[in-house]
Design an enzyme around this catalytic site. Structure first.
Site, mmCIF file in Angstrom:
data_model
loop_
_atom_site.group_PDB
_atom_site.id
_atom_site.type_symbol
_atom_site.label_atom_id
_atom_site.label_comp_id
_atom_site.label_asym_id
_atom_site.label_seq_id
_atom_site.Cartn_x
_atom_site.Cartn_y
_atom_site.Cartn_z
ATOM 1 N N GLY A 3 -19.619 4.978 15.585
ATOM 2 C CA GLY A 3 -19.057 6.196 14.798
ATOM 3 C C GLY A 3 -18.834 6.065 13.304
ATOM 4 O O GLY A 3 -18.628 6.937 12.698
ATOM 5 N N ASP A 183 -12.933 0.133 18.686
ATOM 6 C CA ASP A 183 -13.207 -0.650 17.745
ATOM 7 C C ASP A 183 -14.337 -0.575 16.886
ATOM 8 O O ASP A 183 -14.705 0.413 17.106
ATOM 9 C CB ASP A 183 -13.177 -2.232 18.277
ATOM 10 N N VAL A 185 -17.321 -1.293 16.192
ATOM 11 C CA VAL A 185 -18.554 -0.998 16.686
ATOM 12 C C VAL A 185 -18.700 0.090 17.966
ATOM 13 O O VAL A 185 -19.748 0.237 18.494
ATOM 14 C CB VAL A 185 -19.461 -2.256 16.951
ATOM 15 N N LYS A 186 -17.660 0.707 18.309
ATOM 16 C CA LYS A 186 -17.764 1.616 19.469
ATOM 17 C C LYS A 186 -18.261 2.873 19.030
ATOM 18 O O LYS A 186 -18.396 3.168 17.600
ATOM 19 C CB LYS A 186 -16.595 1.746 20.155
ATOM 20 N N THR A 187 -18.762 3.647 20.110
ATOM 21 C CA THR A 187 -19.324 4.972 19.990
ATOM 22 C C THR A 187 -18.474 5.981 19.125
ATOM 23 O O THR A 187 -19.053 6.782 18.234
ATOM 24 C CB THR A 187 -19.538 5.762 21.186
#
Ligand SMILES: *Cc1c(COP(=O)(O)O)cnc(C)c1O
Length: 401
Positions: A3, A183, A185-187
């Protein structure tokens, strides 16, 4: 995937509303905060988005798992079953409450194999944690049916599948609890952060208390200092800035997924030209959050050969068989029982005796699947030029094998 690619004015506006009040704490300061409760509002909106009754924000996806395990009463002497293809956080949380992780095979959904789950249930199994890896569902209906038969609660590790669905129902709402990570690097991301959702109000109340030193959050004449408590807790509170970013990101989630789906479709069409290629089993393509694109070659040798061509053309794929953070035989610290605790806990008991021994050979089906698997992250911001480059690399691979 992440995101952070779409951070913009919306996130800034939400953050500024918090900074304008000066209140970064999610509780208290009723006058100064001028009605701004970002974490609370993020919880309410996230629960509503998922179609869950309640949501509890916490500091990370790892903590979300720990809080879910804690409120389900899981602790020393218990076993918790998860899968051998997941991020290390899933089993770290199990060890952290004192329980022992037991690993199942994955099938071509790249998630828990229900048949293997059934074999691994013992009298000590106190929770089952299927993971919706890489944005797409585990065979969650079958897993929940097996768990129900044995009276064992299911926690869905939905860290990688925010916005994912199965037949219209949000991932994370099939089990007793669903946990999420926001975190970096999450979607969708809040930098660091996590969420637990549930339909069980009593469970949620315990989460709320446990994650905040036991505070019962019942309004009291003494304010926060006068609140009661009924059990020990810890501090896993999310702060207002994270809640603010979460609100902006949640509003963008469906749009991010729609864009990823378009990009994934183009990549899939290009990969389909590789002789012998097959695709990950996606139980409900409409509910895929499309953060990753996963495909199989007939054997490990071909998978490595294809990836070499992709790498030579500037588009290497993730080869999870070699990945040290997501795949059981590569967790040398787990296999060796390495820990800072002088007693050897959690691998040894208080007498120094081994509680658990892990053998890298015990998941042969998973090993065979990982050997054949190649994965691309699907970016949200993908230029036409880069997409063309990726497709060209896949076509070169198709011609070379
Ligand atoms: C990222 C992740 C976690 C942990 O989330 P953090 O917020 O990084 O602590 C847990 N499980 C899976 C499957 C993950 O991918």
């Amino acid at each position: 995937m992440p995101g952070f690619e779409v951070f913009g004015e919306e996130e800034k506006k939400e953050i500024m509303e918090v900074l304008d009040t000066g209140v970064l704490f999610r509780y208290e300061f009723p006058e100064q905060r001028k009605g701004v409760y970002k974490v609370r509002s993020f919880e309410q909106k996230f629960a509503a988005y998922c179609g869950a009754g309640y949501a509890q924000a916490v500091t990370s996806g790892t903590v979300a798992l720990k809080v879910a395990l804690a409120v389900l009463g899981v602790g020393p002497g218990d076993e918790v079953i998860t899968q051998g293809f997941t991020f290390v956080a899933t089993w770290e949380a199990i060890f952290d409450v004192g329980a022992v992780p037991v690993f199942t095979e994955v099938d071509e959904t790249l998630n828990m194999d229900p048949a293997d789950l059934e074999k691994k249930i013992t009298a000590k199994t106190k929770a089952i944690i299927p993971v919706h890896m890489m944005g797409a569902p585990a065979r969650i209906a079958e897993i929940v049916a097996i768990a129900d038969k044995h009276g064992i609660p299911v926690i869905e590790d939905t860290a990688q599948a925010a916005g994912g669905k199965l037949n219209g129902k949000a991932l994370g709402t099939f089990g007793k609890c669903g946990t999420f990570s926001f975190d970096a690097v999450k979607t969708m991301t809040t930098g660091e952060g996590g969420m637990v959702i549930t339909n069980d109000e009593a469970l949620w109340r315990n989460m709320s208390e446990y994650h905040d030193h036991g505070h019962d959050h019942a309004s009291n004449p003494g304010g926060r200092g006068g609140e009661g408590r009924s059990f020990i807790g810890f501090n896993y509170r999310m702060m207002e800035l994270q809640g603010a970013i979460g609100l902006a990101q949640l509003a963008k989630l469906d749009g991010m997924i729609a864009t990823q789906k378009e990009h994934k479709k183009v990549l899939r069409a290009a990969a389909a030209k590789i002789p012998g290629v097959t695709f990950r089993t996606i139980l409900d393509p409409a509910g895929d959050n499309a953060t990753f694109f996963a495909f199989f070659l007939p054997d490990a040798q071909k998978a490595r050969a294809v990836n070499q061509v992709l790498k030579d053309n500037g588009c290497g794929a993730i080869y999870f068989a070699d990945n040290t953070w997501h795949y059981y035989p590569k967790w040398e610290h787990l296999l060796a029982g390495s820990t800072l605790a002088k007693s050897g806990w959690p691998f040894n008991d208080q007498q120094g005796k081994k509680r658990v021994i892990y053998d890298p050979q015990v998941l042969p089906a998973t090993a065979a699947i990982m050997g054949r698997l190649l994965v691309f992250q699907v970016p949200i911001k993908l230029s036409a030029a880069r997409l063309k480059e990726m497709c060209a690399a896949l076509e070169k691979a198709a011609a070379a094998v």
